[in-house]
Each structure stands twice: as structure tokens, then as C-alpha cells.
Design an enzyme around this catalytic site. Structure first.
Site, PDB file in Angstrom:
ATOM      1  N   ARG A 104       3.867  -0.235  -4.960  1.00 24.03           N
ATOM      2  CA  ARG A 104       3.593  -0.732  -3.608  1.00 24.03           C
ATOM      3  C   ARG A 104       2.285  -1.510  -3.520  1.00 24.03           C
ATOM      4  NH1 ARG A 104       6.834   2.257   0.313  1.00 24.03           N
ATOM      5  NH2 ARG A 104       5.439   1.565   1.936  1.00 24.03           N
TER       6      ARG A 104
ATOM      7  N   GLU B 284       7.559 -14.873 -10.462  1.00 27.90           N
ATOM      8  CA  GLU B 284       7.024 -13.539 -10.153  1.00 27.90           C
ATOM      9  C   GLU B 284       6.490 -12.818 -11.380  1.00 27.90           C
ATOM     10  OE1 GLU B 284      10.538 -11.808  -8.058  1.00 27.90           O
ATOM     11  OE2 GLU B 284       9.013 -11.119  -6.663  1.00 27.90           O
TER      12      GLU B 284
ATOM     13  N   TRP C 119      -2.648  -2.737  -1.666  1.00 31.72           N
ATOM     14  CA  TRP C 119      -2.349  -4.166  -1.739  1.00 31.72           C
ATOM     15  C   TRP C 119      -3.244  -4.791  -0.676  1.00 31.72           C
ATOM     16  CZ3 TRP C 119      -0.520  -8.194   1.317  1.00 31.72           C
ATOM     17  CH2 TRP C 119      -0.112  -9.341   0.615  1.00 31.72           C
TER      18      TRP C 119
ATOM     19  N   LYS D  58       5.857  -4.202  -3.862  1.00 35.68           N
ATOM     20  CA  LYS D  58       7.306  -4.041  -3.740  1.00 35.68           C
ATOM     21  C   LYS D  58       7.754  -4.056  -2.287  1.00 35.68           C
ATOM     22  CE  LYS D  58      11.278  -3.017  -5.624  1.00 35.68           C
ATOM     23  NZ  LYS D  58      11.885  -4.077  -6.413  1.00 35.68           N
TER      24      LYS D  58
ATOM     25  N   ASN E   5      -1.541   2.664   5.287  1.00 31.76           N
ATOM     26  CA  ASN E   5      -0.656   1.555   4.916  1.00 31.76           C
ATOM     27  C   ASN E   5      -0.349   0.791   6.189  1.00 31.76           C
ATOM     28  OD1 ASN E   5       1.435  -0.093   3.995  1.00 31.76           O
ATOM     29  ND2 ASN E   5       2.969   1.510   4.271  1.00 31.76           N
ATOM     30  N   GLY E   6      -0.702  -0.496   6.224  1.00 32.22           N
ATOM     31  CA  GLY E   6      -0.425  -1.285   7.434  1.00 32.22           C
ATOM     32  C   GLY E   6      -1.652  -2.077   7.825  1.00 32.22           C
TER      33      GLY E   6
ATOM     34  N   HIS F  86      17.106 -37.249  -5.441  1.00 30.27           N
ATOM     35  CA  HIS F  86      16.422 -37.601  -4.198  1.00 30.27           C
ATOM     36  C   HIS F  86      14.921 -37.298  -4.270  1.00 30.27           C
ATOM     37  CE1 HIS F  86      20.226 -38.504  -2.356  1.00 30.27           C
ATOM     38  NE2 HIS F  86      20.692 -37.332  -2.760  1.00 30.27           N
TER      39      HIS F  86
ATOM     40  N   CYS G 122       0.851  -1.183   0.000  1.00 34.02           N
ATOM     41  CA  CYS G 122       0.000   0.000   0.000  1.00 34.02           C
ATOM     42  C   CYS G 122       0.890   1.237   0.000  1.00 34.02           C
ATOM     43  CB  CYS G 122      -0.949   0.106   1.200  1.00 34.02           C
ATOM     44  SG  CYS G 122      -2.228  -1.134   1.203  1.00 34.02           S
TER      45      CYS G 122
ATOM     46  N   GLU H 177      16.837 -18.140  -7.000  1.00 31.46           N
ATOM     47  CA  GLU H 177      16.478 -16.775  -7.384  1.00 31.46           C
ATOM     48  C   GLU H 177      15.950 -16.735  -8.829  1.00 31.46           C
ATOM     49  OE1 GLU H 177      15.829 -14.118  -6.061  1.00 31.46           O
ATOM     50  OE2 GLU H 177      16.040 -12.600  -7.609  1.00 31.46           O
TER      51      GLU H 177
ATOM     52  N   LYS I 211      12.288 -15.390  -9.917  1.00 27.21           N
ATOM     53  CA  LYS I 211      12.066 -14.330 -10.922  1.00 27.21           C
ATOM     54  C   LYS I 211      11.052 -14.792 -11.955  1.00 27.21           C
ATOM     55  CE  LYS I 211      13.164 -11.456  -9.422  1.00 27.21           C
ATOM     56  NZ  LYS I 211      13.845 -11.290  -8.205  1.00 27.21           N
TER      57      LYS I 211
HETATM   58  C1  AGP Z   1      11.805  -9.782  -5.131  1.00 30.39           C
HETATM   59  O1  AGP Z   1      11.725  -9.934  -6.502  1.00 30.39           O
HETATM   60  C2  AGP Z   1      10.550  -9.924  -4.440  1.00 30.39           C
HETATM   61  N1  AGP Z   1       9.564  -9.037  -4.922  1.00 30.39           N
HETATM   62  C3  AGP Z   1      10.540 -10.165  -2.956  1.00 30.39           C
HETATM   63  O2  AGP Z   1      10.885 -11.504  -2.770  1.00 30.39           O
HETATM   64  C4  AGP Z   1      11.449  -9.308  -2.064  1.00 30.39           C
HETATM   65  O3  AGP Z   1      12.783  -9.633  -2.284  1.00 30.39           O
HETATM   66  C5  AGP Z   1      11.075  -9.551  -0.597  1.00 30.39           C
HETATM   67  O4  AGP Z   1       9.759  -9.156  -0.385  1.00 30.39           O
HETATM   68  C6  AGP Z   1      11.987  -8.822   0.353  1.00 30.39           C
HETATM   69  O5  AGP Z   1      11.928  -7.444   0.158  1.00 30.39           O
HETATM   70  P1  AGP Z   1      13.042  -6.491   0.723  1.00 30.39           P
HETATM   71  O6  AGP Z   1      14.321  -6.848   0.069  1.00 30.39           O
HETATM   72  O7  AGP Z   1      12.579  -5.110   0.360  1.00 30.39           O
HETATM   73  O8  AGP Z   1      13.098  -6.712   2.192  1.00 30.39           O
END
Ligand code: AGP
Length: 591
Positions: A29, A471, A78, A586, A102-103, A487, A2, A464, A468
């Protein structure tokens, strides 16, 4: 998670265009819904316009309306409490005020019950609506706007940042409790936003409220109330313009711009930290504990390989959201490193707080966003100088985090520090394989699943890469340690399954190559990401992406690049909203 913004025009001008401009910058956000509320603070009514979905929908709606106001608030959501719909979009209104939030209000059920008993009618499923009615109840009791906000917060549990406008006061009242908030002082407006990027175009100076501050913003000033509701001074900082806020003409997405920006982001990160990161931080350290989430957690996993191998210090990496709920023991002499792009991830902040209050430890933050909550809660801060990351999927912040972690890991090794210096140039070369990754992306885009495999310090990079892809393309992907395939996960292999091997010609090449044979015996869709020497050893039917040769220690930084490009081009093939993928935000400020 948010985003909130508030703008108060100093000479009565309509702030709607500026609000929409700021909302565009805030959209990373959250984008489940957006909304604005406008007032003139002269006793007239508050105008509210909201829309489900992205900002585009709100803008379309506003095109057919004539609305204006000299004081306004805006929100990108969000969703937490209540589905993403117009009814649940902020701002929330109570008779004479509107609020953006926000929160999470953790005790909102109890508060709602009490407000309903007093006759307040709720029109949404959100927790935020209790804030609006609570403040209104205090206004009806003749408290001033800032007092009403203070009294409302005193009965609320949870982390938050809010901004409130009133029908009959030329003010915005903002408050923060753990949530991020910036107050802006401009020539023509006073403003408040979730981050500096939201308001930097409107103001020349900013102040960062401390935790639990309440801020009364009027035409010419902002008064800060700290502990015990006493007036306090908060320093002002000059606003520096960050070009990363804008999308260059050459790119159609921030995500690609940020991937391509990595050589410069890494260079800046090294330059900024070159005299800051040294051995002294390791004095008296017996153990390193890394706390992080998501992509930042993967950076921490790479660091474990580095720290144990090069510093010979035992290192544990913890998923921050799990950490504090199992009463972990923090040994004396622990160096706690929290890694976060945003510096606002509540899970990471809470884990850091747990470690600080349950152990005799030093805390280091690795953060990209300056003046975030994480850097304020740590003894030492190393900034990733990646610049603003607007794409929701983290790319350049990740390699900048790795650069900082490598600088620390290699602090006793001159040769490796030299290798690190060459990384920006090698990254440039690695980025030039973009066209070849497009070919592979076409293959992946036709699959419903993909597997990423790596060994050693490339195992976290496999995780990672898979994250990606998930996501931004929404294709299911899993990363595994290559040796772990036999395994269990090997059962997933059939002729169609794309399997990506990270296999530079390093000390683990032979092992990884054997794992590749095991997969080849069962599948046909193998893509090797390797170097010139590795390529010579590959069977002819294995597709390949060939990267510049680098020493194994720095390979995680270079091997991240093709995986980011693959995810990007796959998403492009599938036509997803690359910069704002569904369901994500984000900055994750809820647990
Ligand atoms: C990254 O592509 C993600 N959107 C997410 O995993 C992110 O890395 C995670 O939420 C942690 O965020 P931060 O690094 O701002 O703490």
C-alpha cells in the site's frame, strides 16, 4: 495508499514481532517510509521508531534497539503531504498518544493554524500531525480516548482511516471515514488493519466497520460507535485463510506468481459467478456506463467493444478521476459498472457516488477484494475470485475482471460462453512462452522507450501492456491504436524503437499488417505477438511470439499474458523492485 495496523496483546506480550509481520503484508500500500509506536498503556512513555524507505530499513534499525510494548501501531506510507523522509513518517505523536493514518485531512491548514495558536509545535510537514494534536487537545480537556477521537473527527474534512494508541490507556481507538478498515478478534490479540490480509494471521474473526464508525478496542472486546456516536453492533465473520498472501518457493516475486496463477484465478472467477451473471441485470438497460482507473479502466475499455458488439448496448467508459468534474448527464436506464481490484480507489468511489446520486440507475461493482467500500456502495456485486494480489502491478485481477465482463457480454451467446470455458487451459499454453518473452525483454530493456500497437478489442490491451512496462521496468512506453500511428506517433519510430504489434490472424489482421509495413519501412525493431496463421504472413525480419489460436472475442484475455511476462522479465533484467515499484501504491485512496 498508506497501510495501517494496530495490535493489542491480551496478556501483556510484546506485539512488535506481529506488527512487523503485518507491516510486511501492508507494504504493497506504500513504501515511502515505515514506522511503529509501542505502549503498555500504563502511563509509561510511548516508544516510536521510524525510518524512511522500505520496511527493510526499519527492521535494520530495530535490530540494534531493545523495544517492546503490549499495544502497538504501525504504518507504511505513500507520501502525500511532505516528502518521504523519517520526519514525515508515521506514527505521529502528541504528548500522550501516537496515531497512524491513511487518507488526507483536507482542512489541515486551518486546523494547524488553530493548534499552533494553542501552542502545539509541529515537527513534520504532514496533515496527519493535526490529528495527533487535535486528539491530545481533547484528552487535555478530560475527554475519554474514544470521545477525543470523535471530537477530533467532527472538525476534520476528508476520507481517512486511523488507529491511535495511548500512553495511559490499554486501548486502541480506530475510526474510518471512507478509508478501509478491518477489526480482528484473535485468541491472543485484538487488532485493526487496513485490510484483512494484514491481520488474518492474528485473528479468527473480523468485523468491518461501516463508514464513519469509531471503534474502541480493548483487551477483550471492540465497541463500535455509529451515527450520532451511538453504540452499534457489527457482524463478525470467520477468517478464511488466503494462500495468495504467501510467496511460493518456486517464485521470487509475487508479480510472477500472480501472472502464473491466472488460469486458476480465471477458473475460480467463472465458477463463482456462473449462476450469478445473467441477462436479468440488463433488463430495462439502455446504456452502460463504466467507471474505473488505471488497469481496471483498460478492462472497461475492452468491455465497451464487447458490450456494443454482442449486447448492442451503447457503452461509455470513463476515467473515474475525470468523470464527476464535468457534470456528466446520467440517462434513465443506465447500468453503471464500476471496476476496481481493491474496491477502495477513491476516484472510482467518488465517480460511483456521483452517478448514483445524479441518475436513476442500477449499479454493479466488479471487485476483487471482498467487503470493500465499492461493493458496499453498489446494488449488485460480481467478485473477481483472483485472490489477494500482492504485486503492485495488477495482473491476475485484470484478467479476472475481463472474465466477468466477458461473461456478461456473452450472456446471450452460447458459443462464446463455451469459448470462455476453454480460456484457463489456453492461458496455461500462453504462459508457456515465458522463455521466448525473456529474449524480447532483453531487447526492450536496452531501450528507453517502447510502443505497443493493437486494433479493435486489442487496442486496450496495447495500452495495458504499455502501462505494465512503465510501472515495473520504468521504461517509457505508449500504447496506440495501430491505425492511429500514421496520424502522428509514427514520428517516434527509428531503427532502435521497439514496436510491439498485437496481431492475431483475425478480421483486422490485414489492416494491422499494413500498419506493420508502414513501421517496417522506418524501423527495424518490430515484435509481433500473433498466432500460427498470423505468423505465416510475417516478414522474416520480424521477431515473433506465437500464442495459441483463439476466437477474436476472447483474445484480449490471452494477449494480456505475454505483455505481462514481457514487463516482468524486462524489470528483472533492469533489477527494479518488481513487486513494489517506485512511487506507486496498490490501493489509491487519495484523489
Ligand atoms: C495497476 O497495475 C495499477 N497499479 C493501477 O493502474 C490500478 O489499476 C488503479 O490504481 C486502479 O486500482 P483499482 O483497480 O484497485 O481501483
Amino acid at each position: 495508499m498508506c497501510g495501517i495496523v494496530g495490535i493489542l496483546g491480551k496478556s501483556g506480550e510484546n506485539v512488535l514481532p506481529s506488527l512487523l509481520n503485518s507491516l510486511e503484508k501492508l507494504e504493497y500500500r506504500g513504501y515511502d517510509s515505515t514506522g511503529i509506536a509501542l505502549s503498555n498503556g500504563d502511563g509509561g512513555s510511548i516508544i516510536r521508531v521510524r525510518s524512511a524507505g522500505k520496511l527493510f530499513n526499519l527492521k535494520e534499525k530495530l535490530q540494534n534497539m531493545e523495544v517492546s510494548g503490549s499495544i502497538g501501531i504501525g504504518h507504511t506510507r505513500w507520501a502525500t503531504h511532505g516528502e518521504p523522509s523519517e520526519k514525515n513518517a508515521h506514527p505521529m505523536i502528541s504528548t500522550n498518544l501516537a496515531v497512524v493514518h491513511n487518507g488526507i485531512v483536507e482542512n489541515y491548514k486551518k486546523l494547524k493554524f488553530s493548534l499552533e495558536n494553542d501552542g502545539y509545535i509541529f515537527t513534520s510537514d504532514t496533515d496527519t500531525e493535526v490529528i495527533a494534536h487535535l486528539i491530545q487537545r481533547e484528552l487535555f480537556n478530560d475527554f475519554s480516548p474514544v470521545e477525543a477521537v470523535q471530537r477530533c473527527l467532527s472538525v476534520m474534512d476528508g476520507a481517512l482511516a486511523i488507529a491511535v494508541v495511548f500512553a495511559d490507556h490499554k486501548k486502541i481507538v480506530a475510526a474510518r471515514r471512507k478509508g478501509s478498515l478491518v477489526i480482528g478478534f484473535g485468541e491472543h490479540v485484538m487488532c485493526v488493519g487496513s485490510d484483512i490480509g494484514t491481520i488474518s494471521q492474528l485473528c479468527q474473526e473480523v468485523s468491518y466497520p461501516e463508514d464513519t464508525d469509531i471503534i474502541e478496542i480493548s483487551e477483550n472486546d471492540a465497541v463500535f460507535f455509529g451515527a450520532n456516536f451511538q453504540k452499534v453492533d457489527r457482524p463478525k465473520h470467520e477468517v478464511e485463510h488466503d494462500p495468495c498472501h504467501e510467496l511460493a518457493e518456486t517464485y521470487s516475486h509475487f508479480t510472477l506468481q500472480e501472472i502464473m496463477d491466472q488460469p486458476s484465478a480465471i477458473r475460480k472467477t467463472m465458477l463463482y459467478n456462473q449462476n450469478k451473471i445473467d441477462e436479468s441485470i440488463l433488463e430495462g438497460v439502455n446504456t452502460i456506463l463504466i467507471l474505473a482507473c488505471g488497469t481496471s479502466y483498460h478492462a472497461g475499455m475492452v468491455a465497451k467493444y464487447w458490450f456494443e458488439y454482442f449486447l448492442k448496448i451503447q457503452t461509455n467508459v470513463e476515467i473515474a478521476s475525470e468523470f464527476r468534474y464535468r457534470s456528466p448527464i446520467i440517462a434513465d436506464g443506465t447500468l453503471v459498472i464500476s471496476i476496481s481490484q481493491s474496491g477502495e480507489t477513491i476516484d472510482t468511489l467518488a465517480a460511483l457516488e456521483y452517478a448514483s446520486s445524479n441518475g436513476n440507475c442500477k449499479t454493479v461493482a466488479i471487485v476483487n477484494v471482498k467487503n470493500s467500500s465499492t461493493d458496499r456502495s453498489s446494488n449488485v456485486v460480481y467478485y473477481a475470485e483472483a485472490g489477494v494480489e500482492r504485486g503492485v502491478a495488477s495482473t491476475k485481477a485484470f484478467t479476472a475482471q475481463l472474465t466477468i465482463l466477458a461473461s456478461l457480454a456473452f450472456c446471450r451467446n452460447w458459443f462464446l460462453r463455451q469459448q470462455l470455458q476453454n480460456i484457463p487451459t489456453i492461458c496455461e499454453a500462453a504462459l508457456s512462452i515465458g522463455d521466448e518473452t525473456r529474449e524480447v525483454a532483453r531487447i526492450i530493456s536496452k531501450s528507453s522507450s517502447a510502443i505497443y500497437l493493437g486494433r479493435g478489442n486489442l487496442y486496450p490491451i496495447a495500452l495495458e501492456g504499455a502501462l505494465k512496462l512503465k510501472e515495473i521496468s520504468y521504461i517509457h512506453a505508449e500504447g496506440f491504436a495501430a491505425g492511429e500511428m500514421k496520424h502522428g506517433p509514427i514520428a517516434l519510430i527509428d531503427e532502435r524503437m521497439p514496436v510491439l504489434f498485437l496481431c492475431p490472424h483475425n478480421e483486422l489482421f490485414e489492416k494491422t499488417f499494413s500498419n506493420m509495413q508502414e513501421v517496417l519501412a522506418r524501423g527495424k525493431n518490430i515484435i509481433a505477438i500473433t498466432d500460427a496463421e498470423g505468423e505465416k504472413n510475417l516478414p522474416s525480419d520480424v521477431r515473433r511470439l506465437v500464442l495459441p489460436t483463439v476466437c477474436s472475442a476472447v483474445a484480449p484475455i490471452i494477449y494480456s499474458i505475454p505483455l505481462q511476462l514481457l514487463a516482468y522479465y524486462t524489470a528483472l533484467e533492469l533489477g527494479t523492485d518488481v513487486d513494489r515499484p517506485r512511487n506507486l501504491a496498490k490501493s489509491v485512496t487519495v484523489e
